[in-house]
Write a protein that holds these residues in place. Structure first.
Motif, PDB file in Angstrom:
ATOM      1  N   UNK A  10       0.818  -1.207   0.000  1.00 20.27           N
ATOM      2  CA  UNK A  10       0.000   0.000   0.000  1.00 20.27           C
ATOM      3  C   UNK A  10       0.854   1.260   0.000  1.00 20.27           C
ATOM      4  N   UNK A  11       2.171   1.091   0.032  1.00 16.65           N
ATOM      5  CA  UNK A  11       3.079   2.211   0.128  1.00 16.65           C
ATOM      6  C   UNK A  11       3.406   2.745  -1.266  1.00 16.65           C
ATOM      7  N   UNK A  12       3.257   4.043  -1.472  1.00 12.82           N
ATOM      8  CA  UNK A  12       3.596   4.659  -2.743  1.00 12.82           C
ATOM      9  C   UNK A  12       5.111   4.762  -2.881  1.00 12.82           C
ATOM     10  N   UNK A  13       5.602   4.573  -4.089  1.00 13.98           N
ATOM     11  CA  UNK A  13       7.023   4.736  -4.361  1.00 13.98           C
ATOM     12  C   UNK A  13       7.220   6.011  -5.167  1.00 13.98           C
ATOM     13  N   UNK A  14       8.211   6.793  -4.755  1.00 13.24           N
ATOM     14  CA  UNK A  14       8.507   8.058  -5.408  1.00 13.24           C
ATOM     15  C   UNK A  14       9.947   8.040  -5.907  1.00 13.24           C
ATOM     16  N   UNK A  15      10.258   8.950  -6.816  1.00 14.71           N
ATOM     17  CA  UNK A  15      11.634   9.135  -7.245  1.00 14.71           C
ATOM     18  C   UNK A  15      11.978  10.618  -7.134  1.00 14.71           C
ATOM     19  N   UNK A  16      13.237  10.917  -6.818  1.00 13.19           N
ATOM     20  CA  UNK A  16      13.650  12.309  -6.749  1.00 13.19           C
ATOM     21  C   UNK A  16      15.075  12.443  -7.262  1.00 13.19           C
ATOM     22  N   UNK A  17      15.454  13.700  -7.533  1.00 11.94           N
ATOM     23  CA  UNK A  17      16.786  13.995  -8.034  1.00 11.94           C
ATOM     24  C   UNK A  17      17.607  14.695  -6.948  1.00 11.94           C
ATOM     25  N   UNK A  18      18.867  14.274  -6.873  1.00  9.64           N
ATOM     26  CA  UNK A  18      19.817  14.923  -5.973  1.00  9.64           C
ATOM     27  C   UNK A  18      20.988  15.427  -6.806  1.00  9.64           C
ATOM     28  N   UNK A  19      21.374  16.687  -6.588  1.00 11.21           N
ATOM     29  CA  UNK A  19      22.479  17.268  -7.343  1.00 11.21           C
ATOM     30  C   UNK A  19      23.796  16.745  -6.794  1.00 11.21           C
ATOM     31  N   UNK A  20      24.312  15.697  -7.400  1.00  8.59           N
ATOM     32  CA  UNK A  20      25.538  15.075  -6.943  1.00  8.59           C
ATOM     33  C   UNK A  20      25.361  13.571  -6.796  1.00  8.59           C
ATOM     34  N   UNK A  21      26.326  12.934  -6.186  1.00  7.22           N
ATOM     35  CA  UNK A  21      26.292  11.484  -5.990  1.00  7.22           C
ATOM     36  C   UNK A  21      25.623  11.150  -4.662  1.00  7.22           C
ATOM     37  N   UNK A  22      24.482  10.440  -4.734  1.00  8.48           N
ATOM     38  CA  UNK A  22      23.788  10.025  -3.521  1.00  8.48           C
ATOM     39  C   UNK A  22      24.489   8.783  -2.960  1.00  8.48           C
ATOM     40  N   UNK A  23      24.670   8.695  -1.641  1.00  6.16           N
ATOM     41  CA  UNK A  23      25.340   7.536  -1.038  1.00  6.16           C
ATOM     42  C   UNK A  23      24.690   6.215  -1.448  1.00  6.16           C
ATOM     43  N   UNK A  24      25.517   5.232  -1.766  1.00  9.50           N
ATOM     44  CA  UNK A  24      24.990   3.946  -2.227  1.00  9.50           C
ATOM     45  C   UNK A  24      25.644   2.757  -1.535  1.00  9.50           C
ATOM     46  N   UNK A  25      26.236   2.995  -0.373  1.00  7.36           N
ATOM     47  CA  UNK A  25      26.880   1.909   0.373  1.00  7.36           C
ATOM     48  C   UNK A  25      26.958   2.315   1.840  1.00  7.36           C
ATOM     49  N   UNK A  26      27.176   1.351   2.733  1.00  8.43           N
ATOM     50  CA  UNK A  26      27.308   1.702   4.163  1.00  8.43           C
ATOM     51  C   UNK A  26      28.442   2.697   4.405  1.00  8.43           C
ATOM     52  N   UNK A  27      29.529   2.572   3.637  1.00  2.64           N
ATOM     53  CA  UNK A  27      30.680   3.446   3.834  1.00  2.64           C
ATOM     54  C   UNK A  27      30.378   4.883   3.408  1.00  2.64           C
ATOM     55  N   UNK A  28      29.752   5.045   2.234  1.00  3.96           N
ATOM     56  CA  UNK A  28      29.447   6.403   1.777  1.00  3.96           C
ATOM     57  C   UNK A  28      28.356   7.047   2.629  1.00  3.96           C
ATOM     58  N   UNK A  29      27.432   6.238   3.129  1.00  2.00           N
ATOM     59  CA  UNK A  29      26.406   6.770   4.030  1.00  2.00           C
ATOM     60  C   UNK A  29      27.030   7.284   5.322  1.00  2.00           C
TER      61      UNK A  29
END
Length: 230
Positions: A10-29
């Protein structure tokens, strides 16, 4: 992975844009997101498989303007964010997000708390990149969508008559630019000078012809009979 990411059908999924590289790993987060207090489970982010989950209560601070912030005294709120792709030309990241709870402005507030506000969301820390060209592009996109009503494509669960009825009451479809201007507020037409780069992954529109009940039908028949007698 997207099914696990959403978890709630029942949860809606959205998409958004971030100017730059969004973190994609535990280390970058860990390098990019705020430090979390292990002794304070109410306000924290956690890495789960291939996405980030934010559990941070949200409180309304300015009811008149609807502004909200992450606050320990707020209502429990949880969101998930998943990096999808990076565009080297525009230097922007495409990120999927899903609100597991339904607080107002939830995704925007959680992203602000992560220090990754949505592009053009000036209300919650984003920097605007919108100019007059972008504004005109938004209006042109709505006009193009209105033009698509001329294509005779009918979903299986809608009849041709239903679709024709929906098109007939759509001001954008019948009146073009005038209809667009009357159907959307100045803010929705980017009159405020910016537009938030947050969009639903999938939009659906339901249309069902109004059905008169027996009482309404009886009144119509009586009126018709009276008109005929006169």
């Amino acid at each position: 992975s997207m099914r696990f990411f959403i978890s709630n059908q029942d949860c809606l999924t959205w998409i958004f844009f971030w100017q730059g590289q969004f973190p994609d790993s535990p280390e970058t987060c860990a390098r990019s997101f705020p430090k979390t207090d292990v002794d304070e489970p109410l306000v924290q982010w956690t890495w789960q498989t291939d996405f980030v989950q934010v559990d941070a209560p949200i409180e309304t601070t300015e009811p008149k303007d609807g502004l909200r912030v992450v606050s320990k005294s707020g209502k429990p709120s949880s969101s998930r964010f998943k990096f999808l792709a990076f565009d080297h030309v525009s230097q922007t990241s495409l990120v999927a997000c899903a609100p597991l709870t339904g607080r107002g402005h939830q995704l925007r507030v959680h992203l602000q708390w992560l220090n990754f506000p949505i592009v053009d969301d000036v209300q919650y820390g984003g920097q605007t990149s919108t100019d007059e060209t972008t504004i005109q592009n938004a209006v042109d996109a709505m006009l193009a969508a209105a033009e698509s009503h001329k294509i005779d494509v009918y979903p299986e669960h809608f009849s041709k008559e239903d679709c024709a009825g929906a098109k007939g009451i759509c001001r954008c479809c019948t009146k073009g630019l005038e209809g667009v201007q009357k159907s959307f507020t100045n803010a929705q037409l980017l009159g405020g000078g910016h537009a938030i780069s947050l969009h639903a992954l999938k939009y659906t529109i339901g249309y069902k012809p109004k059905q008169m009940n027996l009482e309404e039908n009886s009144v119509v028949m009586m009126n018709n009979n009276n008109n005929n007698n006169n």
